[in-house]
Design a protein around this motif. Structure first.
Motif: not given
Length: 316
Positions: A154, A254, A316
């Protein structure tokens, strides 16, 4: 109290994962049993009640996996993990060849093996999608996994690791440095003094560095020796120093925070270029810190990463 969880890495290598603080109450699903080999620690397997691995990173606050650098061990992250445990399930991993994880002489010490180990650990611990926090070699492993398995990551924090190639000369320098170690050390005080003051690599006295290396020593019949095999460390390092890693960095989708110590090994220009290459990169630096940022300035380190972690709270 530290709590140990055994997981299985690539090629069946046994890896020791550690929790150094109580997980958030909603995440306490593991039963623990005493570890006879480590008084004061507890041990468990990587599954929850009924054998199913619980999920910590699917929603709300993400789980966190902390990855030490070359020669490090999970306990170097203990203060950070305890601080994180108030709001996250934070686990630190002894990587293959390090700490209390297996050190098989014929095991692979390749980039692929290190990355697969972390991939397996996240899945067995039920942490993904997690925040990966890596120092040095651990940071490289973290961003290589983030590029390979974006579903498991994430967010990412890179602590003082370069993306550029270091070259064969640096490998020779490290080989000579290992040969210079006056092992065995008679006492831990001697360890602290040599690595904190007498080591030719030390420009000025650095007590934090001495403590860092004292933590990777174990007492043997003739004195204190490292818990790792220097030859395995050199084999591990050999797999990344000749190559640049910008392409993999560019594949990390990410949110990513690049953190450097002002006196560390990652220069400001390279760190800012890493942020530019990262699709969702951010930058932070810690004053009065060297390569061991989280060890040199723990409070400033926490202050540097807390806003980034807070930004991941909504997912996210």
């Amino acid at each position: 109290m530290a709590r140990r969880i055994d997981v299985t890495g690539a090629g069946g290598v046994r890896l020791a994962a550690w929790e150094f603080g109580d997980p958030p109450k909603s995440s306490r699903t593991h039963e623990t049993t005493p570890d006879a080999t480590a008084p004061g620690d507890t041990a468990a397997d990587g599954t929850g009640p009924g054998g199913a691995a619980p999920s910590y990173g699917a929603g709300g606050l993400p789980g966190v996996l902390l990855l030490h650098g070359l020669m490090g061990r999970a306990s170097h992250w203990a203060p950070t993990a305890r601080w994180l445990s108030a709001r996250h399930r934070a686990v630190a991993l002894d990587q293959r060849g390090h700490g209390r994880s297996d050190k098989p002489p014929r095991a692979a010490y390749t980039r692929e093996a290190y990355v697969e180990d972390v991939e397996s650990a996240l899945e067995q611990l039920g942490l993904g999608p997690a925040v990966l926090i890596g120092h040095a070699m651990g940071a490289l492993t973290a961003w290589q996994l983030a590029a390979k398995r974006p579903d498991l990551v994430r967010g990412l924090i890179i602590c003082d690791m370069r993306a550029s190639a270091l070259g064969g000369a640096s490998q020779h320098t490290w080989t000579e440095w290992f040969r210079a170690w006056p092992v065995p050390f008679a006492t831990l005080a001697d360890v602290r003094k040599w690595f904190g003051e007498d080591d030719p690599w030390v420009e000025r006295p650095n007590p934090a560095r001495g403590e860092f290396y004292a933590e990777v020593m174990a007492e043997s019949p003739d004195g204190w020796r490292p818990v790792f095999e220097p030859a395995q460390m050199l084999r591990s390092r050999e797999t990344w120093v000749h190559d640049a890693h910008w392409e993999e960095l560019a594949q990390v989708r990410c949110p990513t925070l690049v953190v450097r110590g002002l006196d560390g090994e990652l220069g400001r220009a390279e760190a800012q270029e890493m942020v530019r290459v990262l699709p969702r990169g951010q930058y932070a630096e810690v004053a009065d810190a060297g390569h061991l940022v989280h060890y040199d300035q723990p409070e400033a380190w926490r202050a540097a990463i807390e806003p980034f972690l807070d930004s991941l709270r909504e997912g996210p």
